[in-house]
Scaffold this active site. Sequence first.
Site, short mmCIF file in Angstrom:
data_model
loop_
_atom_site.label_atom_id
_atom_site.label_comp_id
_atom_site.label_asym_id
_atom_site.label_seq_id
_atom_site.Cartn_x
_atom_site.Cartn_y
_atom_site.Cartn_z
N GLY A 10 0.83 -1.20 0.00
CA GLY A 10 0.00 0.00 0.00
C GLY A 10 0.86 1.24 0.00
O GLY A 10 2.06 1.19 -0.28
N CYS A 11 0.26 2.35 0.34
CA CYS A 11 0.94 3.64 0.35
C CYS A 11 2.25 3.54 1.13
O CYS A 11 2.26 3.10 2.28
CB CYS A 11 0.03 4.70 0.97
SG CYS A 11 0.80 6.32 1.12
N PHE A 12 3.32 3.96 0.52
CA PHE A 12 4.63 3.78 1.16
C PHE A 12 4.87 4.67 2.35
O PHE A 12 5.73 4.40 3.17
CB PHE A 12 5.77 3.87 0.16
CG PHE A 12 5.75 4.97 -0.88
CD1 PHE A 12 5.23 6.22 -0.63
CD2 PHE A 12 6.28 4.72 -2.14
CE1 PHE A 12 5.24 7.22 -1.60
CE2 PHE A 12 6.30 5.71 -3.12
CZ PHE A 12 5.77 6.95 -2.85
N TRP A 13 4.12 5.76 2.52
CA TRP A 13 4.34 6.68 3.64
C TRP A 13 4.16 5.98 4.98
O TRP A 13 5.00 6.08 5.87
CB TRP A 13 3.39 7.86 3.60
CG TRP A 13 3.50 8.75 2.42
CD1 TRP A 13 4.57 8.91 1.58
CD2 TRP A 13 2.49 9.65 1.95
NE1 TRP A 13 4.27 9.85 0.62
CE2 TRP A 13 3.01 10.31 0.82
CE3 TRP A 13 1.19 9.94 2.37
CZ2 TRP A 13 2.27 11.27 0.13
CZ3 TRP A 13 0.48 10.89 1.67
CH2 TRP A 13 1.01 11.54 0.56
N HIS B 82 -1.86 2.52 7.47
CA HIS B 82 -1.07 1.49 8.14
C HIS B 82 -1.07 1.70 9.65
O HIS B 82 -0.90 2.83 10.11
CB HIS B 82 0.37 1.50 7.63
CG HIS B 82 0.46 1.12 6.19
ND1 HIS B 82 0.36 2.04 5.19
CD2 HIS B 82 0.61 -0.08 5.60
CE1 HIS B 82 0.46 1.42 4.02
NE2 HIS B 82 0.61 0.13 4.25
#
Length: 173
Positions: A13-16, A156
Amino acid sequence: MTGRTERAVLAGGCFWGMQDLIRKQPGVVSTRVGYSGGDTPNATYRNHGDHAEAIEILFDPTATSYRDILEFFFQIHDPTTRDRQGNDLGRSYRSALYYADEEQRRVAVDTIADVEASGLWPGKVVTEVEPVGDFWEAEPEHQDYLERYPDGYTCHFPRPHWKLPRRASSTAG
């Protein structure tokens, strides 16, 4: 620390959010976000083709193991949703493990088998296991994003009830 590091490349998912949580784990030396798992040269946020948003992790193998990193990875994202994490939809947000060598491949497959056998996750694991290819570092504004914007978007979070129990017959280290 021994000075020797190993590398892991993961997509979930979104890497942040992944970067923000994984960087704080014991034994993690450094992280950077980027694009991996596709075939677009010089991938960027605006042009990354079939690459996934990914995180590159350098870790001290005397302080943590690839298995430990994967167990935490499976705790902070949902590996049972194909091409999706939270509100993020599409192949860019798939769950994938990009292995560097045969040992990482073996540990990845074994860890996924343990996740499946545990019955703790809400469905069948759809995490892809592929050899690592090019990793294109994301633009500076994406690096360390949640450190600069602590109230920024993330999907996350650690799920305490998704902590993988060890099975006696596991061969992963």
